[in-house]
Design an enzyme around this catalytic site. Sequence first.
Site, PDB file in Angstrom:
ATOM      1  N   PHE A 124      31.208  42.595  39.289  1.00  0.00           N
ATOM      2  CA  PHE A 124      31.419  42.399  40.657  1.00  0.00           C
ATOM      3  C   PHE A 124      30.482  41.657  41.542  1.00  0.00           C
ATOM      4  O   PHE A 124      30.670  40.632  42.441  1.00  0.00           O
ATOM      5  CB  PHE A 124      31.987  43.546  41.464  1.00  0.00           C
ATOM      6  CG  PHE A 124      33.619  43.812  40.783  1.00  0.00           C
ATOM      7  CD1 PHE A 124      34.769  43.120  41.261  1.00  0.00           C
ATOM      8  CD2 PHE A 124      33.633  44.931  39.866  1.00  0.00           C
ATOM      9  CE1 PHE A 124      35.893  43.468  40.998  1.00  0.00           C
ATOM     10  CE2 PHE A 124      34.781  45.198  39.369  1.00  0.00           C
ATOM     11  CZ  PHE A 124      36.015  44.542  39.911  1.00  0.00           C
ATOM     12  N   GLU A 125      29.288  41.740  41.348  1.00  0.00           N
ATOM     13  CA  GLU A 125      28.224  41.192  41.820  1.00  0.00           C
ATOM     14  C   GLU A 125      28.008  39.623  41.491  1.00  0.00           C
ATOM     15  O   GLU A 125      27.896  38.854  42.293  1.00  0.00           O
ATOM     16  CB  GLU A 125      26.902  41.796  41.849  1.00  0.00           C
ATOM     17  CG  GLU A 125      27.050  43.169  42.755  1.00  0.00           C
ATOM     18  CD  GLU A 125      27.028  43.148  44.199  1.00  0.00           C
ATOM     19  OE1 GLU A 125      26.748  42.031  44.630  1.00  0.00           O
ATOM     20  OE2 GLU A 125      27.653  44.068  44.707  1.00  0.00           O
TER      21      GLU A 125
END
Length: 271
Positions: A124-125
């Site tokens: 997700f980063e």
Amino acid sequence: MRFVTSAIALLASTQLASGYTIKADGVNCRSGPGTSYSVVRSYNSGNDVTLSCQTSGETIKGDSLWDKTQHGCYVADYYVQTGTSGYVAKKCGSTGGGGSTGGGSSSGYCKSVNAASLNLIKEFEGFVKSPAPDPIGLPTVGYGHLCQTKGCKEVKYKFPLTQATAEALLKDDIPKYTCLGKYLNGKVKLNDYQWGALVSWVFNVGCGNAKSSNLVKRLNAGENPNTVIAGELPKWNKAGGRVLSGLTRRRNAEVKLAKTPSSKQAYPSCK
């Protein structure tokens, strides 16, 4: 040597340490001894500060000492011209002013996360090989490392990062986002998947928001962790005042991760 050090510490504890100069521009003074704490104010090169106490915290440029100034906030000692890398003022309280709530907890909680949790954070980063603005304009690099200096000069790995060095940087960053362990009352029981899901959440929202959250209050009140996680995490899907689909997906993934069965404990002790 121990007796000499003790004598110096005793002398320092009887007075404020004053007249020290900030040695760089844009030095952040934070609510606690680490870069995960909120910025209270900033100093520029040549500003004088008075130190009310000092404490250990996040390591900055090889120095883990932090100075509490007359404004009640913390500056990394690396940026203060004290003339020494040791204490020149009395030690702050055992929590270093970062403040644990609910009576505190054992220091034995995990300072890392399991592989599934690490992979969730990475997913997700996203991978950024050189410093660039994130969706709300904050400069980041690697897997979500928020730059603390111009050009992210605090990063010890060479740019452009490889995925391997970006993961190494992420592992370096993870311990400061295990701050959740300081806010829980020690009676909460979390397995490694629940812990990893919550560390992912803190990595995204910051220690200050986690500390004051209803999630922490509910956990400390004795509610079932998965019930609390499922009820509270989805609320944290906004950035810059607007709902982001990526955050909605991340919160759902964290809830799913937390529900993974495991007998491995991560809080209050790491087993």
